[in-house]
Structure formats: structure tokens, C-alpha cells
Motif scaffolding. Structure first.
Motif, PDB file in Angstrom:
ATOM      1  N   GLU A  32      95.996 -93.221   5.665  1.00  0.00           N
ATOM      2  CA  GLU A  32      95.050 -91.648   7.121  1.00  0.00           C
ATOM      3  C   GLU A  32      96.514 -91.264   7.950  1.00  0.00           C
ATOM      4  N   ILE A  33      96.524 -90.353   7.839  1.00  0.00           N
ATOM      5  CA  ILE A  33      96.925 -88.935   8.780  1.00  0.00           C
ATOM      6  C   ILE A  33      96.018 -88.784   9.690  1.00  0.00           C
ATOM      7  N   LEU A  34      95.567 -90.055  10.537  1.00  0.00           N
ATOM      8  CA  LEU A  34      94.717 -88.920  11.558  1.00  0.00           C
ATOM      9  C   LEU A  34      94.926 -87.800  12.150  1.00  0.00           C
ATOM     10  N   GLU A  35      95.967 -87.072  12.409  1.00  0.00           N
ATOM     11  CA  GLU A  35      96.663 -86.162  13.055  1.00  0.00           C
ATOM     12  C   GLU A  35      97.438 -85.372  12.871  1.00  0.00           C
ATOM     13  N   ASN A  36      97.591 -84.255  12.224  1.00  0.00           N
ATOM     14  CA  ASN A  36      98.691 -83.324  11.623  1.00  0.00           C
ATOM     15  C   ASN A  36      99.717 -84.056  12.811  1.00  0.00           C
ATOM     16  N   PRO A  37     100.772 -83.105  12.387  1.00  0.00           N
ATOM     17  CA  PRO A  37     102.372 -83.962  13.535  1.00  0.00           C
ATOM     18  C   PRO A  37     102.020 -83.045  14.644  1.00  0.00           C
ATOM     19  N   PRO A  38     102.401 -83.669  15.590  1.00  0.00           N
ATOM     20  CA  PRO A  38     102.393 -82.561  17.040  1.00  0.00           C
ATOM     21  C   PRO A  38     102.872 -81.679  16.773  1.00  0.00           C
ATOM     22  N   SER A  39     102.490 -80.210  17.699  1.00  0.00           N
ATOM     23  CA  SER A  39     103.236 -79.158  17.671  1.00  0.00           C
ATOM     24  C   SER A  39     105.123 -78.527  18.009  1.00  0.00           C
ATOM     25  N   TYR A  40     105.674 -80.428  18.622  1.00  0.00           N
ATOM     26  CA  TYR A  40     106.840 -80.560  18.763  1.00  0.00           C
ATOM     27  C   TYR A  40     107.664 -80.816  17.833  1.00  0.00           C
ATOM     28  N   VAL A  41     106.888 -81.196  16.314  1.00  0.00           N
ATOM     29  CA  VAL A  41     107.485 -81.504  15.304  1.00  0.00           C
ATOM     30  C   VAL A  41     107.802 -80.815  14.751  1.00  0.00           C
ATOM     31  N   GLY A  42     106.838 -79.346  13.400  1.00  0.00           N
ATOM     32  CA  GLY A  42     106.979 -79.387  13.293  1.00  0.00           C
ATOM     33  C   GLY A  42     106.911 -79.177  11.514  1.00  0.00           C
ATOM     34  N   THR A 181      99.194 -98.237  23.537  1.00  0.00           N
ATOM     35  CA  THR A 181      98.378 -97.455  21.989  1.00  0.00           C
ATOM     36  C   THR A 181      97.550 -96.480  23.513  1.00  0.00           C
ATOM     37  N   ARG A 182      96.618 -95.793  22.976  1.00  0.00           N
ATOM     38  CA  ARG A 182      95.413 -95.339  23.542  1.00  0.00           C
ATOM     39  C   ARG A 182      94.811 -96.549  24.622  1.00  0.00           C
ATOM     40  N   GLU A 399      98.110 -92.965  19.358  1.00  0.00           N
ATOM     41  CA  GLU A 399      96.562 -93.266  19.345  1.00  0.00           C
ATOM     42  C   GLU A 399      96.231 -94.883  18.465  1.00  0.00           C
ATOM     43  N   ASP A 400      94.892 -95.039  18.426  1.00  0.00           N
ATOM     44  CA  ASP A 400      94.897 -96.688  18.271  1.00  0.00           C
ATOM     45  C   ASP A 400      94.673 -96.531  16.354  1.00  0.00           C
ATOM     46  N   LYS A 401      94.613 -95.861  16.221  1.00  0.00           N
ATOM     47  CA  LYS A 401      93.962 -95.140  14.583  1.00  0.00           C
ATOM     48  C   LYS A 401      95.259 -94.202  13.530  1.00  0.00           C
ATOM     49  N   GLY A 402      94.718 -94.026  12.933  1.00  0.00           N
ATOM     50  CA  GLY A 402      96.110 -92.939  12.112  1.00  0.00           C
ATOM     51  C   GLY A 402      97.231 -94.233  11.639  1.00  0.00           C
ATOM     52  N   ASP A 403      97.985 -94.028  10.063  1.00  0.00           N
ATOM     53  CA  ASP A 403      98.698 -94.915  10.053  1.00  0.00           C
ATOM     54  C   ASP A 403      99.983 -94.411  10.139  1.00  0.00           C
ATOM     55  N   ILE A 404     100.191 -93.207  10.967  1.00  0.00           N
ATOM     56  CA  ILE A 404     101.162 -92.532  10.603  1.00  0.00           C
ATOM     57  C   ILE A 404     101.542 -92.129  12.287  1.00  0.00           C
ATOM     58  N   VAL A 405     101.893 -92.387  13.780  1.00  0.00           N
ATOM     59  CA  VAL A 405     101.615 -91.376  14.414  1.00  0.00           C
ATOM     60  C   VAL A 405     102.865 -91.741  15.490  1.00  0.00           C
ATOM     61  N   TRP A 406     101.895 -90.744  16.781  1.00  0.00           N
ATOM     62  CA  TRP A 406     103.140 -90.058  17.599  1.00  0.00           C
ATOM     63  C   TRP A 406     103.185 -90.317  18.638  1.00  0.00           C
ATOM     64  N   TYR A 407     104.294 -90.555  19.576  1.00  0.00           N
ATOM     65  CA  TYR A 407     103.714 -90.778  21.602  1.00  0.00           C
ATOM     66  C   TYR A 407     103.446 -89.657  21.196  1.00  0.00           C
ATOM     67  N   LYS A 408     102.722 -89.481  22.672  1.00  0.00           N
ATOM     68  CA  LYS A 408     101.928 -88.387  23.606  1.00  0.00           C
ATOM     69  C   LYS A 408     101.991 -89.323  25.121  1.00  0.00           C
ATOM     70  N   HIS A 409     101.593 -88.389  25.766  1.00  0.00           N
ATOM     71  CA  HIS A 409     101.962 -88.535  27.541  1.00  0.00           C
ATOM     72  C   HIS A 409     100.815 -88.195  28.475  1.00  0.00           C
TER      73      HIS A 409
END
Length: 409
Positions: A32-42, A181-182, A399-409
Motif C-alpha cells: 500500500e503506497i498511501l501517496e505518490n512519491p513527493p514531488s522532490y523525489v521525481g 510519525t504524524r 505518515e502513520d499509514k502506507g507501506d512506503i513513506v517519505w519524510y515531511k516537515h
């Protein structure tokens, strides 16, 4: 040279074929990829390399250990530490030439001695990985002596560090620099499609002073805090420490080796106390304590920047495998210190993949791996202090959910 930001997205290439036994997609639970990779990842997809294809890409001699060669590095580093210590005994005498000269020479001694002792720390680290020689007793003895001299509980660290290597970037099994996590920040739930939906004011006071004080706290006391109370490690709901043999980070068979590590550190503390009583606490601070703090600074800085970066994904169980976790690390350039630190920072990807490889082969192995990994290999030659500030500012939570997650601030 700008850091690599975009990753290859072509998984049909034979070089990126599905691993036979390691792919997370072989799990019954879908990823489960909760979100698409953030824009900075490409453009990005999870890497699909196997250990074997990466192993085969490296010349076979890179995996051979040479005990005499390893000891030569120990002799070199220890000799420099002794020479610097002896030179420091003459620093106060330079006041006869110029009253201000000691005030310039003592900081120089602290910086250089701290860097040299960081190199000694790295050699002990190699012993902990069985990368020093073909003999376990040699590695354990050398690692124990070198790490104890720097107040590190060698066997206790060795066991948890092995777990870190097996589960790097695993949200529930990694042992150090585990992301918050969030929910840890008590933020409202993620708004779908908005990767910056949080209230920044509620997360941090994002002023430079606040950030710099946080960085200073991390680099000076982060390492002893990790050893004493498992700071930045997994949360077990009870006191967890590298000095508590019954801690959940250890197995029962580790018990007496953890005790032995404690005895070594206590003996070293006793020796330092004796020196402080004989020569005075000020002299102890000038010759040992301040260089020790410099070692702590470099140790935390190096490891933090290896594993904390907005481009590095973290995984939960359904998406994790060893290779993916190992590739979630960054090689960074420390200039001349790359050599002083025995290339622990600029060849860390290779080290995470094959930790028993001696450091003196890691540069060649890295060059070979880059040809196979392509854009999955991440290298950054940004100034280290700039990188430290940016990562501390931008890598706050996942994020608390998602099998692949990236850092946020």
C-alpha cells in the motif's frame, strides 16, 4: 555536482528484474503506497535488485580481508593519536612565545584529535561487522579494546547495530534514527492529495536559532542518549538501554557479553576518574573529554546524514526487503576526512549491502555498484554542515499509514 534526485523507473530491464525470493510483492499482503512519491523525489519505483546480482557486480577480491593490512590502519591511527597527545603536552608552554597561542592551539588539537579518534571508532566498527580479519576472536578483541577506550559498550552496540543493518529503513524493526510519525506530532489526519497539509507552526518553531540548538543537542548528547535510553530507536514501552542486559534489543544469549561491555566501560570511566584526580579535571577535559565530544559530533553527524534525507524512503513490512532497506542510505563527501574516517561516509551504500567487506575495498566496490544501481545510487557532495541543517529542518515525520513513506516537515 548536484545530488541525485530522480530514480530510474524502468523495471523491465533485466538489471532490475524481480528478485526470486526477496521481493515484497511475493507477500500475500499487497503493498500500500498511501501517496505518490513527493514531488522532490521525481519518477520512482521501489528497487528490485537481488543481493546476488549486486554481489556479482563487485570484483571478488573486494570481499577478501587482510588482517595485517587491517592492523596497519590501527597502528597508523593510534600512532597519530599518541603523537597528537604528546604534542598537546607542549601547548601551554607556547604561552612563553605568545600569551594567546594556547587559545589557538588547543582548539586545533581538539578538532584534529577528535577526527583521528573518529577513525579509530570506525575501525572498531569494522571489527563489529567481522570485516577486520578472518578470525572472530581477533575482531572481537580489537573492537572491544578500541571501542572501550572511547566509552562504547562494544558487544552491546555490535548486537543492535547488526539488527540495524538487517532492517535499515524499516519503520518497525530498524534500531536507530527511526522516524517520528504524524501522530507523534499530534497532527490532524493527512488530507488526500496534499503533501504539505500540516500546520507548520504546530510541528516546529522553524527559526534558525531553534534548529541550531536542536542540532547542537543532537550532535553532542545524541550518541550517549542512544546508548543510555535508546533515544531515536524503537519504542518498547519500558527503559531500553545498551547498558541493560535484559533490554528487548538483546537476545538472552547476549546477556554476558553485554555485561562484559559494561565492565569495560566502567573500567575506562574508573581510569579516567583516576587521571582526573591525579592531573586535574581541567587537564582531563583538555586532553580527553573535548576530543571525545568531537568524536560524538562526527559519529552522529555521519550516521544521521547517511540515513536521514528527504529522498530516502522508509518501508513497512509489506514493502520491505534487505536490498531496498540497504539502498535507503546516502553516500556523502567529507573531503580529506573521507580518508581519516576510512571511507565510512562516502561508501556507505556498499557497506550497508555487504558489511563484512573491508573498508579498503569499499571505494572500488562502490564504483562497480554504481554501474548497476544507476539512479538508485544516491550521492551528495553538498557541504556537510549545510546538509545537516537541511535534513534537520526538512526531515521531521512520516505518515502513520502506507507501506512506503517519505519524510515531511
Amino acid at each position: 555536482m548536484a545530488p541525485t534526485a530522480n530514480r530510474a523507473n524502468n523495471l523491465t530491464d533485466p538489471q532490475r528484474r524481480k528478485p526470486a525470493a526477496e521481493s515484497a510483492q511475493d507477500s500475500k499482503k499487497p503493498v500500500e503506497i498511501l501517496e505518490n512519491p513527493p514531488s522532490y523525489v521525481g519518477a520512482w519505483s521501489p528497487p528490485e535488485f537481488t543481493v546476488k546480482e549486486l554481489w556479482d557486480a563487485i570484483p571478488s577480491h573486494c570481499f577478501k580481508r587482510d588482517m595485517l593490512r587491517s592492523f596497519s590502519f590501527v597502528a597508523w591511527d593510534v600512532s597519530w593519536a599518541v603523537i597528537l597527545f604528546y604534542a598537546a603536552t607542549h601547548i601551554d608552554g607556547t604561552a612563553k612565545l605568545n600569551a594567546w597561542l594556547p587559545y589557538a592551539l588547543w582548539p586545533l588539537y581538539w578538532v584534529v584529535q577528535g577526527a583521528v579518534c573518529t577513525g579509530i571508532w570506525v575501525l572498531a566498527h569494522e571489527c563489529g561487522h567481522r570485516g577486520f580479519s578472518d578470525y572472530a576472536w581477533v575482531d572481537n578483541t580489537v573492537g572491544f579494546v578500541l571501542h572501550t577506550s572511547l566509552l562504547v559498550p562494544f558487544f552491546s552496540w555490535k548486537y543492535t547495530h547488526a539488527k540495524h543493518h538487517k532492517a535499515n529503513a524499516h519503520m518497525d524493526k530498524d534500531q536507530v534514527f527511526v522516524p517520528s510519525t504524524r501522530s507523534d506530532y499530534k497532527l490532524p489526519p493527512l488530507k488526500k492529495g496534499d503533501e504539505n497539509d500540516h500546520d507548520l507552526k504546530h510541528v516546529i518553531q522553524d527559526s534558525p536559532i531553534y534548529l541550531l540548538l536542536g542540532i547542537l543537542r543532537m550532535v553532542l548528547i545524541g550518541w550517549p542518549a542512544y546508548l543510555l535510553i535508546n533515544s531515536s530507536g524503537q519504542r518498547y514501552g519500558t527503559w531500553t538501554s545498551h547498558f541493560r542486559p535484559s533490554s528487548q534489543i538483546f537476545e538472552k544469549r547476549h546477556y554476558w557479553f553485554v555485561v562484559l561491555s559494561e565492565i569495560g566501560v566502567i573500567a575506562m570511566l574508573g581510569f579516567l576518574t583516576y587521571l582526573g584526580n591525579v592531573y586535574g579535571i581541567v587537564n582531563l577535559a583538555k586532553y580527553y573529554i573535548v576530543p571525545y565530544l568531537v568524536v560524538n559530533f562526527w559519529l552522529v553527524t555521519i550516521t544521521y546524514l547517511q540515513h536521514t534525507d528527504i529522498r530516502m524512503p522508509h518501508y513497512r513490512d509489506a514493502a520491505f526487503n534487505f536490498v531496498r532497506g540497504s539502498l535507503s542510505t546516502v553516500d556523502r563527501d567529507y573531503g580529506i576526512l573521507n580518508t581519516v574516517f576510512h571511507h565510512i561516509a562516502d561508501t556507505h551504500v556498499a557497506h550497508h549491502l555487504f558489511s563484512q567487506m573491508p573498508h579498503y575495498h569499499a571505494e572500488e566496490a562502490t564504483r562497480a555498484l554504481k554501474k548497476v544501481l544507476g539512479d538508485y545510487y544516491v550521492y551528495d557532495d553538498t557541504n556537510v554542515f549545510v546538509s545537516l541543517y537541511r535534513s534537520y529542518q526538512n526531515c521531521r515525520f512520516v505518515e502513520d499509514k502506507g507501506d512506503i513513506v517519505w519524510y515531511k516537515h
